[in-house]
Design an enzyme around this catalytic site. Structure first.
Site, PDB file in Angstrom:
ATOM      1  N   GLU A  32       0.834  -1.215   0.000  1.00  0.00           N
ATOM      2  CA  GLU A  32       0.000   0.000   0.000  1.00  0.00           C
ATOM      3  C   GLU A  32       0.863   1.257   0.000  1.00  0.00           C
ATOM      4  O   GLU A  32       0.718   2.148   0.838  1.00  0.00           O
ATOM      5  CB  GLU A  32      -0.963  -0.016   1.184  1.00  0.00           C
ATOM      6  CG  GLU A  32      -1.862  -1.226   1.133  1.00  0.00           C
ATOM      7  CD  GLU A  32      -3.015  -1.199   2.140  1.00  0.00           C
ATOM      8  OE1 GLU A  32      -3.034  -0.328   3.015  1.00  0.00           O
ATOM      9  OE2 GLU A  32      -3.903  -2.062   2.020  1.00  0.00           O
ATOM     10  N   GLU A  59      -3.793  -9.081  -0.116  1.00  0.00           N
ATOM     11  CA  GLU A  59      -4.287  -8.891   1.257  1.00  0.00           C
ATOM     12  C   GLU A  59      -5.803  -8.825   1.206  1.00  0.00           C
ATOM     13  O   GLU A  59      -6.361  -8.150   0.340  1.00  0.00           O
ATOM     14  CB  GLU A  59      -3.701  -7.605   1.854  1.00  0.00           C
ATOM     15  CG  GLU A  59      -4.038  -7.421   3.326  1.00  0.00           C
ATOM     16  CD  GLU A  59      -3.321  -6.210   3.930  1.00  0.00           C
ATOM     17  OE1 GLU A  59      -2.133  -5.982   3.633  1.00  0.00           O
ATOM     18  OE2 GLU A  59      -3.973  -5.494   4.694  1.00  0.00           O
TER      19      GLU A  59
HETATM   20  C1  GAL Z   1      -4.221  -2.777   5.354  1.00  0.00           C
HETATM   21  C2  GAL Z   1      -2.724  -2.744   5.654  1.00  0.00           C
HETATM   22  C3  GAL Z   1      -2.385  -3.619   6.832  1.00  0.00           C
HETATM   23  C4  GAL Z   1      -3.333  -3.373   7.955  1.00  0.00           C
HETATM   24  C5  GAL Z   1      -4.740  -3.621   7.487  1.00  0.00           C
HETATM   25  C6  GAL Z   1      -5.774  -3.485   8.567  1.00  0.00           C
HETATM   26  O1  GAL Z   1      -4.629  -1.727   4.575  1.00  0.00           O
HETATM   27  O2  GAL Z   1      -2.001  -3.182   4.546  1.00  0.00           O
HETATM   28  O3  GAL Z   1      -1.071  -3.372   7.247  1.00  0.00           O
HETATM   29  O4  GAL Z   1      -3.191  -2.045   8.362  1.00  0.00           O
HETATM   30  O5  GAL Z   1      -5.026  -2.700   6.462  1.00  0.00           O
HETATM   31  O6  GAL Z   1      -7.047  -3.694   8.041  1.00  0.00           O
END
Ligand code: GAL
Length: 803
Positions: free
Chosen positions: A419, A496
């Protein structure tokens, strides 16, 4: 008699040490007998400094986890709410006469962060990034007598991280001795350019450093041994003319009928590289090797060794719960065992290079790995984070990650960032190209991705660089469907997903209404509950994510989704979203911080494995007359029938895409019984009984016998039971531990995200019936007796063998 035996033992040890030291290469742990001081001490780098009053300890060590939770700690609740600061480590040592003739290197697997290292008052270097491994040559500064290493660690500039980092020399330290002509640090690269069932071509690139002024010739031999230790292939190149600095030798050989590495059969070979100067063996170096091939296809997803399979992954941060970030192989192995049991076959090292031992475990246990370099580039996410070091260090840090890790068969993907903010502006193009080139110059055998969030391709500058091998998308599961239409021919992985929020053993009803906490980017959480908990019905998620089921249904449906990495396998310290203080650890895990599975664990297990699963929840202690939703996750069956106190409440079967079944039940105390059936035959039966008052403490252990190595762990689960042996689902008794014998209590926990009790203690309140004590072996054999007591309850105990 006794004296003679001791003398013989000493002699044997001495002979053993001499033989080890007469090897051309010696690598040993350098973790013992360090001195530690929390605070800054200007004179501590000088060899003559008196550290007599400092605390003695064995590495790896994380000082943050020993501290007190405080909302005002500069790392903030996002960083775990524990103290950070500056500290020093020192170690005095004398080298044996045999080692004094060699080149000596010190290797740090990781120091969080901004380490500076001195040997005998001489500065060796500094390393800002706390997740990089690094190595210093000590040779020319060493004395024949006493030597002193001093390390200053500075984690004071905060906030620095979006999650808990830990502070200190939190990974292993090694001392390596080599001859003047030797394989360089991370100096081998073994790859398999072509593999099929009948033969694998294995290629070796060996970097040799010549510190002697010799100009002669050397012979290089690369041998491949199978897991049974049998030599299966070998190549020797003689009369290579030495250069006076660094040179690379390239060789290749063939392994016939290779046994392929896979997630179900992680067969490992070993490469032994030998360097000869004349008849003399001057180096002997081992590299792991797994022979496998893989491919990502834009339409059909991921293929390992010629067979399509989905990458079923979880994201993992590096902390180990109550142990903090101080690495411990058994603690990591336990996490991976639980993930394997659940059916996961892949790990994403979010969002940084992991401890090398994690990759060793993934090689051995059969996990695919996405190895990730950064959480930010030049643009910050936190004021004091790595963006400050970006210009000076990113080339080195990225190259070092690839050089260190490229021999692990488990790794299939490199991620150059999570991100990253540069995806939103044109600076992203050049940096992406630069980073991709840095990786490809060192390794072209894996695909390179980046975990993206900007879903408009035209506005995503990392994507626009055209340099990524595979599109990595975070969240946005509704976009999976049309991905092939919107990105024709583009390979795809869900880097993710999910960010469901769950607290073990806690349930908000009705179960079929989904909460988004917070509901959007503008509103702060206004809901939540007084318990600082999130419902384990898989009905709460962050607005950018989804419930576990929502994403998995989509990922499962489309072949072009080569895989997914669920955020996260385990809860981790820090990022306690959606709650404010005293929440201090995350709610995202499929398993809680103590290692107790939440209910969603069994949804994945029912989908990702073929072993029979029937998981029924919630607990059965409610107010009489309340409407309670009873869920069941199951597989290998056509239907499940539910009974309350012997009366059938009906049979349910999953329809269409459904991943669970549910009954809406008017609560009455008693016995809830679920029976799964296939073709009318019973597959599994599960019962949940209404529990009475707490009446006893039950202790159970993951392993009753552990190694006397000062590291090994036994995880002791404490359950508060009623008279009949039922878990009391709301028990919060304060449990007091007493340990006698060859061990210590390394940490305690109960998995509750908003507990401010210390992790380093001999007591813990139970949370929803459970708590945990982590017992660590001493370096001597014997027995350990652990007793647990609570006011008003008879105590429980158990014994652990230390061998
Ligand atoms: C994502 C991020 C993670 C964590 C997650 C929580 O956007 O990549 O590190 O913060 O959100 O939902």
């Amino acid at each position: 008699m006794m004296l003679r035996r001791n003398l013989v033992l000493l002699l044997l040890m001495w002979v053993g040490m001499q033989t080890a030291y007469s090897q051309p290469r010696v690598r040993q742990e350098f973790n013992q007998d360090w001195k530690f001081y929390l605070g800054d001490e200007a004179g501590a780098k000088s060899p003559g400094f008196n550290d007599g009053k400092w605390r003695g300890l064995t590495l790896p060590h994380d000082w943050s986890i020993e501290g007190k939770f405080d909302e005002k700690n500069p790392a903030k609740p996002e960083g775990g709410g524990l103290p950070t600061g500056i500290a020093w480590y020192r170690k005095s040592f004398t080298l044996s006469t045999l080692l004094q003739k060699k080149n000596i290197f010190i290797e740090f697997d990781g120091v969080y962060k901004n380490s500076e290292v001195w040997i005998n008052g001489q500065l060796l270097g500094k390393r800002p990034y706390g997740y990089s491994s690094f190595n210093y040559d000590l040779t020319k500064y060493l004395n024949p007598g006493k030597n002193v290493i001093a390390v200053r660690v500075d984690n004071s500039a905060q906030p620095d991280s979006r999650w808990y980092s830990g502070s200190g020399i939190y990974r292993n330290v090694w001392l390596t001795a080599t001859e003047n002509i030797a394989i360089d640090h991370w100096g081998t690269f073994v790859s398999t350019p072509s593999v099929n069932k009948t033969a694998a071509k294995v290629s070796f690139k060996t970097q040799i450093r010549n510190k002697s002024r010799l100009k002669g010739q050397i012979d290089v031999q690369s041998q491949v041994y199978n897991a049974k230790g049998k030599l299966v292939a070998s190549i020797r190149t003689d009369h290579i003319v030495l250069k006076d600095t660094l040179m690379e030798v390239t060789q290749s050989t063939t392994v016939n009928q290779p046994e392929l590495w896979s997630v179900n059969n992680p067969h490992l070979y070993k490469v032994v590289t030998k360097i000869f100067s004349g008849k003399r063996l001057v180096d002997n170096y081992e590299t792991p090797l797994g022979i496998r091939y893989f491919n990502f296809d834009a339409a059909k997803g991921f293929m390992l060794n010629g067979e399509y399979m989905k990458i079923l992954g979880v994201c993992m941060h590096h902390d180990l719960g109550a142990l903090g970030s101080a690495i411990n192989v058994r603690a990591m192995q336990r996490q991976l065992e639980m993930m394997k049991e659940m059916g996961a076959n892949a790990i994403r090292t979010a969002h940084n290079p992991p401890a090398p031992e994690l990759l060793d475990l993934c090689d051995k246990m059969g996990f695919l790995v996405m190895d990730e370099a950064f959480d930010m580039w030049a643009k910050k996410k936190n004021k004091q984070d790595y963006h400050l070091n970006w210009n000076e260090w990113h080339v080195r840090d990225l190259q070092d990650m690839v050089k260190r890790d490229r021999n692990h068969p488990s790794i299939i993907l490199w991620s150059i960032g999570n991100e990253i903010r540069e995806q939103f502006d044109s600076t992203g193009v050049a940096i992406t190209k630069e980073l991709v080139k840095l990786v490809k110059d060192l390794d072209t055998t894996r695909l390179i991705t980046s975990a993206l969030t900007e879903t408009d391709a035209k506005k995503n500058f990392i994507y626009q660089s055209g340099a990524l091998d595979i599109y990595g998308l975070n969240y946005n599961h509704k976009l999976y469907k049309d991905f092939p239409k919107n990105y024709p021919g583009q390979k795809f992985i869900a880097t993710e997903t999910t960010s469901s929020l769950d607290t073990r053993g806690f349930y908000d009803m009705p179960s079929d209404s989904i909460r988004r906490w917070p509901k959007d980017g503008k509103t702060k959480l206004t809901e939540g509950n007084a318990e600082f908990a999130a419902s384990s019905y898989d009905n709460v998620s962050a607005y950018w994510g989804s419930t576990h089921e929502e994403t998995w249904k989509e990922a499962k449906k489309y072949e072009h989704v080569s895989g997914l990495f669920v955020w996260t396998g385990f809860d981790y310290l820090g990022e306690p979203l959606p709650y404010p203080w005293p929440a201090r650890s995350s709610y995202f895990g499929i398993v809680d911080l103590a290692g107790f599975p939440k209910d969603a664990y069994y949804m994945y297990q029912s989908e990702w494995t073929s072993k029979p699963v029937l998981h029924v929840f919630p607990h059965w202690n409610w107010a009489v007359g309340k409407t309670v939703d009873v869920w069941a996750y199951y597989n290998n069956a056509d239907e499940v029938e539910l009974f309350l106190n012997g009366k059938s409440l009906g049979t349910r079967a999953k329809k269409g895409e459904e991943l669970h079944v549910v009954w809406r039940v008017k609560y009455e105390p008693g016995i809830l019984k679920a029976v799964s059936k296939k073709n009318g035959k019973v597959v599994l039966v599960k019962e949940i009984k209404t529990a009475g008052e707490p009446a006893k403490i039950e202790l159970s252990v993951d392993r009753a016998s552990i190694a006397a190595d000062g590291k090994d762990l036994s995880f002791v689960t404490v359950r508060i039971l009623d008279e009949q042996g039922n878990l009391v689902p709301d028990a919060d008794n304060l449990v007091q531990f007493k340990l006698e014998g060859a061990g210590t209590i390394a940490g305690v926990d109960n998995g509750f995200q908003a507990s401010l009790e210390p992790f380093k203690a001999d007591y813990r309140k139970a949370y929803r019936g459970l708590c945990l004590a982590i017992v660590q072996a001493k370096e001597r054999s014997g027995g350990i007796k652990l007793t647990a007591t609570a006011v008003g309850l008879p105590g429980g105990d158990l014994t652990i063998k230390v061998k």
